[in-house]
Each structure stands twice: as C-alpha cells, then as structure tokens.
Design a protein around this motif. Structure first.
Motif, short mmCIF file in Angstrom:
data_model
loop_
_atom_site.label_atom_id
_atom_site.label_comp_id
_atom_site.label_asym_id
_atom_site.label_seq_id
_atom_site.Cartn_x
_atom_site.Cartn_y
_atom_site.Cartn_z
N TYR A 224 49.50 -0.67 -4.17
CA TYR A 224 49.51 0.78 -4.39
C TYR A 224 48.37 1.44 -3.59
N ARG A 225 47.19 0.85 -3.66
CA ARG A 225 46.05 1.41 -2.91
C ARG A 225 46.24 1.24 -1.41
N LEU A 226 46.85 0.12 -1.01
CA LEU A 226 47.14 -0.09 0.41
C LEU A 226 48.12 0.97 0.92
N ALA A 282 53.88 -0.78 3.92
CA ALA A 282 52.61 -1.11 3.25
C ALA A 282 52.87 -1.98 2.03
N PHE A 283 53.94 -1.73 1.30
CA PHE A 283 54.27 -2.56 0.14
C PHE A 283 54.73 -3.95 0.59
N VAL A 284 55.44 -4.00 1.73
CA VAL A 284 55.85 -5.30 2.27
C VAL A 284 54.61 -6.12 2.66
N ALA A 285 53.65 -5.48 3.32
CA ALA A 285 52.44 -6.18 3.72
C ALA A 285 51.57 -6.53 2.52
N GLY A 286 51.48 -5.63 1.56
CA GLY A 286 50.63 -5.86 0.40
C GLY A 286 51.09 -7.00 -0.48
#
Length: 413
Positions: A224-226, A282-286
C-alpha cells in the motif's frame, strides 16, 4: 511671416499633447559607456516591459511573457525528466531488493557514504539488526551489502537532486517575476509534492524494517505504501510534463466537431487507464506477484485460477492476494492496449495536424511494445534488466498519452 509662424509651431509641437501623436523615439540603451547612442526599434518591437519595470522601481528588466513561458516550460521538462529517473531508479532498487539496506533516514548526515572499513562494518552491523538480514540475507557478505547499500543510496541522492531541481529554480523565477499568478500556484503545489515524496519514501521503508513475529514471509515494504509512493511520483511527473507541454507546444485550432469531442474523451480515458495500469504494477512489485503464474495467456492451466478469492473478506484479494494482483494487472494491460488501438483508429477518421498524428502512431507502437515486454518479463521469471525496461516503458507510454492529450486540448476562446 516665417519668423512669426515657425516659432509658434515649434513651441506647439513641444507640448505634451502633440508629443503623444508623434512617432515614438527608441529608448536609450545602456552599452556600458557614456555614448548614449539611440537605436531605432524594429517593427513590432516595443519598450513596454522596460517602462513597466522602471515605473515599478525595479532595477532589472523582466522577460517578455512568451520568453518567460519558454524558460519555465523547459525547466519543468527537465524536472519531469528527473522524476522519471527517480521512478526508474526506484524500480531497480526494488527489483534488486536493495530498499531496506539503509536503516536510518537523515536529510543531511546520510549524504556522506562510508569511506573506511570501520564505517562500513558499523553500517553493516546496523543492517544485521533488522528482519531482512535475519530472515533473507543472513549469509550476506560485506561486499554484497555494499552493492545493495549503494543502490538505495543512489535512489535517495537522486531524490534530493529532484528536490533541488524543483525548489531552487522556482525561487529564482518567482523572484524575477517570470511566473504568472496561476503558475505560482502550480509551482507551489509541485514543490510541496516533492517534499511529500521524500517523507512518503521513508514512511514506506519503515514498513519493511518492522519486526513481525507472527509472519514468516520475506520482509518487504507495505504494498500500500509502495503504491502510494509510486502514485504520488507519477502524479508529480504527469503534472510537470503536462504543464511543460502546455507552455512549449503551440495549440492547434481544431474545429470543434462531434468526432473531435469523442476523440478527446477517448484520449483522456486512455491516459487514465495507462496511469492505473502503471499504478497496479506497484502492487505486483510489492507482493512479488510476477513470480506466481509465469505463463500467458492462461494462468497455469486455466483462464481464471482457482486461488483468485482465497482471502476473506473478498476485497482483500484485490490488494493482498498475489494471484488476484497479477490477474488485475493483466486485465488492465489488455484493456489499455485495446483502448489505445481504438483511439488510433478514431484519430485516422479525423483530419489532424501532422504532430498530432505522430503522437497517435507513437502511442500505438509503444503500447504493443509494452505488452511484449510485459509478457516476456513474465515468461522469463522477471529478470531484472527486462523488468526494469518494462517499468520504464510504462513511463514512456504515459508520456506519449499526455502528449496526445495536450495536442487535442481545447483552445480557449
């Protein structure tokens, strides 16, 4: 008769009223000497700005509005380039799992890297106190630690460069009077967003340094922060690039037809889809969701995997289930490239300027290139160079989408 008439006429011509009707003399230029030579003004050249500056009591002469706009536009174009570099470098930092190597945050003190062996060992010992070393990198050597430390250090120093690129020229232009009232508000918002980005970056890193006794997962920052960190960077990039293009590119006087209205709406919707697709990355990476199902077009043996809704409540799957996160990213990518294709064919039905047609063709080419990069990254189990190229492609695609939107913007009456 002449002696009686001409002196009166000469005195009359010297009056303030008739001096306004006569031709305007060129202003005296300062050439660094006392010669006081006058130069004639070229047609269309006026001394209005010089007079305004002198009447206001300022010693310096302001730039003409168009020249000032070009300077500000080029500055914001450079700013958007530095933000793009920060996003790309941040993606590399995440792909190499280097983001948690610096466990402190200090605006000034951390600008000096370790130089002696003792300083490096002290830095390494601080890193060893946190979950990433204990769970994931417990056998890491000092040489390996230096690599990930320098990756995070480069990202943080680049962030400081971004801040200086915005704030220092903004203060200079403000003092010189080169910013209009509306532009002052935009510049203040951009500089504020840059400062917010730095604080949000540290807030993101803190989430990966916290001890989680109930979890045996690999330590990582909150997705979420990412996503918030990446999203605010994309907003900063888009706002800077849009303002720059608006100042540098002349507007086209397109006929306001129904087809143009639909094309304009489609361009806005397509840009929004591209932005949302990049943000979902970003969610994929996180969550390392790119390593879950490394096949295409199916996910494993089926089109819709069975573990799509394993979390409860169901809404958690959208942001916390790696399978659902990858599935959503695929759907958004396919929808985006479809929207770009439709936008391209709509643009062919309308007579558009050459520059606008070039933007539409470039957007189409980049969209299909980006799809190819994404599929290749997935099938090859996310190699770092290819994944970084895919992330950079999303920025390029977003840039051209903004360019096309700018080409189609409405001309004010």
């Amino acid at each position: 008769m002449q002696r009686l008439l001409f002196p009166r006429l000469k005195g009359l011509m010297g009056s303030p009223c008739l001096r306004l009707l006569g031709p305007r003399a060129a202003p005296r230029t300062q050439c660094g000497c006392s010669c006081g030579i006058r130069h004639l003004l070229r047609p269309g050249q006026y001394s209005t700005i010089s007079e305004v500056a002198l009447q206001s009591g300022r010693g310096t002469v302001s730039l003409p509005s168009k020249a000032a706009e070009r300077v500000v536009g080029r500055w914001l174009l450079v700013c958007s380039g530095t933000v793009a570099g920060a996003v790309i470098l941040g993606g590399m930092t995440r792909l190499t799992e280097s983001g948690l190597s610096m466990v402190d945050w200090n605006l000034i003190k951390e600008m000096k890297p370790p130089t002696h062996q003792e300083e490096w060992e002290a830095e390494f010992q601080k890193y060893q106190q946190f979950p990433e070393f204990k769970i994931l990198n417990h056998d890491m050597t000092l040489a390996e630690f230096k690599f990930i430390w320098y990756m995070e250090y480069s990202h943080r120093m680049w962030g400081r460069l971004v801040g200086l690129t915005y704030i220092l020229p903004a203060a200079y232009f403000w003092r010189k009077g080169w910013l209009s009232r509306g532009m002052k508000g935009r510049v203040l918002a951009l500089c504020g967003l840059v400062c917010f980005q730095g604080l949000l970056g540290w807030y993101m890193v803190k989430s990966g340094l916290e001890e989680k006794p109930d979890s045996h997962d690999i330590p990582r920052v909150s997705q979420y922060r990412l996503a918030a960190h990446l999203g605010s960077a994309l907003v900063l990039y888009c706002a800077s690039l849009w303002t720059s293009l608006s100042l540098l590119l002349p507007q086209h006087k397109l006929p306001e037809t129904r087809q143009l209205l639909w094309l304009r709406r489609c361009a806005h919707g397509t840009a929004g889809l591209v932005f949302l697709t990049a943000l979902s990355g970003a969610f994929v990476a996180g969550l390392d969701a790119g390593l879950v199902y490394n096949s295409f077009p199916k996910m494993g043996e089926s089109w819709i995997p069975e573990d799509l809704f394993t979390f409860s409540p169901i809404l958690r799957n959208v942001f916390e289930n790696p399978t659902m996160v990858q599935f959503d990213h695929r759907i958004l990518g396919i929808t985006s490239v479809t929207a770009v294709t439709v936008l391209y064919f709509l643009s062919r039905r309308i007579p558009l300027p050459r520059r606008t047609k070039m933007a539409a063709v470039t957007l189409l080419a980049l969209a299909y290139t980006q799809v190819g990069l994404g599929i290749s990254t997935l099938l090859m189990y996310v190699p770092t160079p290819l994944a970084a190229t895919h992330q950079s492609g999303s920025l390029a695609l977003l840039s051209v989408a903004l360019w096309l939107m700018n080409e189609l913007r409405r001309v004010p009456k």
